[in-house]
Design an enzyme around this catalytic site. Structure first.
Site, PDB file in Angstrom:
ATOM      1  N   ASN A   1      42.339 -14.966-106.376  1.00 58.32           N
ATOM      2  CA  ASN A   1      41.253 -14.930-105.395  1.00 58.32           C
ATOM      3  C   ASN A   1      40.425 -16.199-105.276  1.00 58.32           C
ATOM      4  OD1 ASN A   1      41.525 -12.049-104.604  1.00 58.32           O
ATOM      5  ND2 ASN A   1      41.051 -11.710-106.750  1.00 58.32           N
ATOM      6  N   TYR A   2      40.422 -17.048-106.308  1.00 59.06           N
ATOM      7  CA  TYR A   2      39.530 -18.208-106.288  1.00 59.06           C
ATOM      8  C   TYR A   2      40.246 -19.553-106.386  1.00 59.06           C
ATOM      9  CZ  TYR A   2      35.687 -14.918-106.845  1.00 59.06           C
ATOM     10  OH  TYR A   2      34.795 -13.902-106.646  1.00 59.06           O
ATOM     11  N   LEU A   3      41.504 -19.547-106.815  1.00 50.37           N
ATOM     12  CA  LEU A   3      42.220 -20.805-107.023  1.00 50.37           C
ATOM     13  C   LEU A   3      43.163 -21.084-105.865  1.00 50.37           C
ATOM     14  CD1 LEU A   3      43.090 -20.401-110.814  1.00 50.37           C
ATOM     15  CD2 LEU A   3      41.180 -21.646-109.789  1.00 50.37           C
TER      16      LEU A   3
END
Length: 560
Positions: A517-519
């Site tokens: 979700n963030y990388l």
């Protein structure tokens, strides 16, 4: 999910699907499986029995030992009882769910022991369901749906020490569900005797069906599979916004640092909050749904009681100690040294306030995001989290990866880089119950492999001592075999030792959330290509489908 809007305002023109697949109806317990109250067997009504089975299934689960879980369960269970049952059943401590628990344990064991033919039949039934409910037609293309089944009823567990754990998650019915489909499409048929809550055609959202979950009062959606074109576009856009932040983040940091000395209190509070969102990857906060009772906060909703100031601590000056419950009731605890103006401002914000008062009383998430929009189009507090996570991964991979390492050592470096991100984002998990058992099995394998290596070394040494060189100068196949065997065993030992190190370091850190979700996946894919690591060692098949757009576009020279 976050707000389910299409990327960049993209609108679909055609959407047709079957609606969600609902959980099967409750099957009453066999006559031989009894519930006991105060030592006596008691026949329960169907509604009360179903909820009793939810607790019985979890009898050996760690949640069932928690007082909050038991109290919430008992309160909700009594609501499902008849008046007569409530008159009798007044104390959970007098309830005996042993036979119910044993019934489900036996059923699970029987399922595992099914014949190959029976397992194949179940697999075919699941595939048939997938074909019926798991696909939609979107703008003329057959697209896979991510989660086409509604969650079955049960007891809410939550993460961390959630105050609502044990509450009854009610069965989702068609009357709870809003259907989203094309205006000219065939409306999916609800199950016989039921009707949908609402049917709409909203071309600006990416969900197919939606309903409100009763425990936390949050919206749940049936969405397209992550591998779908629309979801891929949305992912790409999210990471491109974070990449654009890279170009202006220096200017934004200079501005919020200047605002630490602003004459306006609102600007000072915003600047300090933005500093924490940027430096510590804190969530903005103020995101709780109406009716949610869990005392969770984010940066903008911090209270005085969540922060302690230390002029000096652990040999560092101007230390701020955070201690609060974040998203999903996961505790955030951190002691960090900060800039002197930040420390002085916090002292000012806390002055003459009670412990329960807001730290940033002149700030809301909405006003912060409005300010960020003025600084860069599409910028929100959440973008900082994506940006800092991705930059941290890229920098850690550069620092940790050595080109001459083996695949196992490179993967350890990758997981360590990912761990740095997970720690930054406070992605914790409880140590798995099976951790010690699996670690012991791994240690045993390592010891056995060490023994094999020692024996192979001894055999090679003996072979060399008794070896007579051949006159024709051809390769010494006997010694070569011994040498190759030793090298293979040493390689296996390194791989097992690396696996043990990785497992130990990851036992309380959840790597999956940040990774998915963030990388920016292009960082990982570029790293794989640059260092000759198979992408499937980093992303499994489902994850590769989700990031198909990145696999197609990321070269080894990609820079976030």
């Amino acid at each position: 999910w976050e707000e389910a809007r299409s990327p960049g305002g993209v609108r679909w023109t055609q959407l047709e699907h079957r609606g969600p697949c609902f959980a099967p109806p409750y099957e009453p317990l066999p006559d031989g499986v009894r519930f006991f109250y105060d030592g006596k067997p008691m026949r329960l009504s169907v509604a009360a029995e179903e909820v009793a089975t939810f607790y019985g299934k979890m009898l050996d689960h760690e949640h069932a030992a928690k007082e909050v879980f038991r109290n919430n369960f008992f309160r909700d269970w009594r609501k499902e009882m008849t008046a007569e049952e409530r008159r009798v059943i007044k104390h959970l401590s007098k309830c005996d769910f042993t036979e119910i628990h044993r019934h489900f344990v036996d059923r699970a064991a029987a399922r595992k022991a099914l014949s190959r033919e029976e397992k194949q039949r179940l697999k075919e039934e699941a595939e048939k369901l997938q074909q019926e409910f798991g696909y939609c037609i979107l703008d003329g293309h057959r697209e896979k749906i991510g989660n086409f089944k509604t969650e079955p009823p049960g007891l809410f567990r939550g993460r961390g020490d959630h105050p609502k754990m044990g509450m009854l998650k009610r069965r989702v019915r068609p009357e709870d569900v809003t259907i989203n489909c094309g205006r000219d499409s065939k409306i999916p048929e609800p199950p016989a005797g039921h009707q949908w809550k609402e049917v709409r055609s909203d071309r600006t959202v990416t969900w197919l069906a939606a309903w409100t979950e009763n425990v936390q009062n949050t919206l749940k959606y049936v969405m397209l599979n992550p591998s779908s074109k629309l979801k891929g576009e949305r992912d790409w856009e999210k990471y491109e916004v974070a990449r654009r932040l890279k170009g202006v983040v220096g200017e934004i940091r200079s501005q919020y640092q200047a605002d630490w000395k602003s004459q306006e209190m609102k600007a000072r509070q915003r600047a300090v909050a933005l500093y924490f969102i940027d430096k510590l990857a804190l969530r903005a906060g103020n995101e709780k749904e109406e009716g949610e009772s869990a005392d969770t906060v984010g940066c903008c909703s911090l209270r005085v009681e969540h922060v302690q100031l230390h002029p000096e601590a652990d040999g560092r000056r101007y230390v701020v100690e955070f201690d609060f419950l974040g998203k999903d009731s996961i505790r955030y605890y951190n002691k960090v040294p900060v800039e002197k103006p930040v420390y002085r401002n916090l002292q000012l914000f806390m002055e003459n306030k009670d412990r329960g008062e807001e730290l940033f009383d002149r700030l809301t998430t909405a006003s912060l995001n409005k300010h960020l929009q003025d600084l860069m189009d599409g910028l929100t507090a959440k973008v900082f989290r994506t940006y800092n996570a991705s930059i941290t991964l890229q920098e850690q991979l550069r620092a940790l990866t050595r080109a001459d390492d083996g695949i196992a050592a490179k993967l350890l470096s990758y997981n360590r880089a990912n761990r740095a991100v997970a720690i930054l984002c406070n992605h914790q998990r409880a140590t798995p119950k099976t951790f010690e058992k699996s670690m012991q099995a791994l240690r045993s394998k390592i010891e056995a492999k060490k023994q094999q290596v020692a024996e192979a070394k001894a055999e090679l040494k003996a072979a060399r001592a008794g070896h007579v060189p051949r006159e024709d100068g051809r390769p010494e196949s006997f010694l070569d075999k011994r040498q190759r065997r030793l090298e293979k065993l040493e390689e296996q030992l390194v791989r097992l030792s690396t696996q043990a190190t990785d497992k130990e370091e990851s036992k309380q850190v959840a790597l999956g959330t940040s990774k998915l979700n963030y990388l920016d996946p292009r960082i990982s894919i570029a790293w794989c290509k640059r260092f000759a690591v198979p992408v499937e060692r980093v992303y499994n098949k489902t994850q590769r489908e989700k990031f198909a757009w990145a696999l197609d576009t990321a070269g080894e020279d990609f820079e976030f």
